[in-house]
Every structure is written in C-alpha cells, then in structure tokens.
Design a protein around this motif. Sequence first.
Motif, PDB file in Angstrom:
ATOM      1  N   ALA A   1       0.824  -1.214   0.000  1.00 44.36           N
ATOM      2  CA  ALA A   1       0.000   0.000   0.000  1.00 44.36           C
ATOM      3  C   ALA A   1       0.853   1.257   0.000  1.00 44.36           C
ATOM      4  O   ALA A   1       0.416   2.304  -0.481  1.00 44.36           O
ATOM      5  CB  ALA A   1      -0.924  -0.004   1.209  1.00 44.36           C
ATOM      6  N   LEU A   2       2.058   1.179   0.513  1.00 45.83           N
ATOM      7  CA  LEU A   2       2.929   2.351   0.582  1.00 45.83           C
ATOM      8  C   LEU A   2       3.719   2.600  -0.699  1.00 45.83           C
ATOM      9  O   LEU A   2       4.296   3.674  -0.864  1.00 45.83           O
ATOM     10  CB  LEU A   2       3.896   2.210   1.761  1.00 45.83           C
ATOM     11  N   VAL A   3       3.756   1.648  -1.609  1.00 48.29           N
ATOM     12  CA  VAL A   3       4.476   1.823  -2.871  1.00 48.29           C
ATOM     13  C   VAL A   3       3.726   2.847  -3.712  1.00 48.29           C
ATOM     14  O   VAL A   3       2.511   2.748  -3.893  1.00 48.29           O
ATOM     15  CB  VAL A   3       4.585   0.473  -3.627  1.00 48.29           C
ATOM     16  N   PRO A   4       4.430   3.862  -4.224  1.00 48.38           N
ATOM     17  CA  PRO A   4       3.733   4.873  -5.033  1.00 48.38           C
ATOM     18  C   PRO A   4       3.245   4.299  -6.363  1.00 48.38           C
ATOM     19  O   PRO A   4       3.757   3.297  -6.860  1.00 48.38           O
ATOM     20  CB  PRO A   4       4.797   5.946  -5.261  1.00 48.38           C
ATOM     21  N   SER A   5       2.264   4.970  -6.919  1.00 49.51           N
ATOM     22  CA  SER A   5       1.721   4.557  -8.222  1.00 49.51           C
ATOM     23  C   SER A   5       2.772   4.768  -9.295  1.00 49.51           C
ATOM     24  O   SER A   5       3.578   5.696  -9.216  1.00 49.51           O
ATOM     25  CB  SER A   5       0.481   5.369  -8.567  1.00 49.51           C
ATOM     26  N   PRO A   6       2.750   3.944 -10.340  1.00 48.22           N
ATOM     27  CA  PRO A   6       3.708   4.146 -11.433  1.00 48.22           C
ATOM     28  C   PRO A   6       3.388   5.434 -12.183  1.00 48.22           C
ATOM     29  O   PRO A   6       2.241   5.891 -12.197  1.00 48.22           O
ATOM     30  CB  PRO A   6       3.502   2.916 -12.325  1.00 48.22           C
TER      31      PRO A   6
END
Length: 117
Positions: free
Chosen positions: A60-65
């Motif tokens: 959930a913490l990974v930013p959107s591409p």
Amino acid sequence: LVRLAAAGGAAAVAGVGLAGLAWLASGSLGTESLVGLGPDPAVVGVLSVVLVLIGAVPTALVPSPPARPVLSVATVTDPVSGATADAGATRDAELVPAPSPVTAGSSATSGEGPVDE
C-alpha cells in the motif's frame, strides 16, 4: 491513506474469517481424547491479521507508477514500391506512395523533378 485503510480492512476480514473457520474446525470428534483437537481460533485470527498486514502495508505504501509516455508512430517504407505506411497499420492498409527523390541533374526549387508515370 486510502490504501492503508484498505490493507487494514482486508487484514481484519481475513482475521475474522479464518478465526471463524478455525472455530468451526475445532471441537469434539468422537471420544473424549479428541475434544481438544483443532486450532485455537484466537491464535489463528491474530496470526492471519499479522501476516496479511506484513504483505499489504508495504504494498500500500508503494507509489503509483508514472503515467505512460506517448509514443510516436514509426513510418515503414516498402523497398519494392517505395510506398510508406505507419508501422502500426494493418496489413491490408493502403500504402501511400513516397515522394519522388530529387535527382542530381534537377533543381529542388524549380519544381522540375522526375515525373511519375
């Protein structure tokens, strides 16, 4: 923040669901010695919440591409006829004739170039 809430909600649903299944799986099965057989529902629920959170929170913490870049279309020239077409065109697309090259003996500004027959 929305993704973290979704991760927490998914972990809670998984914990309650698996604890319920563990409760259904425990109980008596025959004689007195098998009454205590089966998983502890509380332990299963807590462990499933922890394990789902371990996988869901970093995801959930990974930013959107980033947005995909716009690609330009390449032009393909037919070596036999000299016609051109977009590289993404279908096989049956009509080819547009390529402009005639200027020869060494003609002037590019006079308008007198080779004539297509």
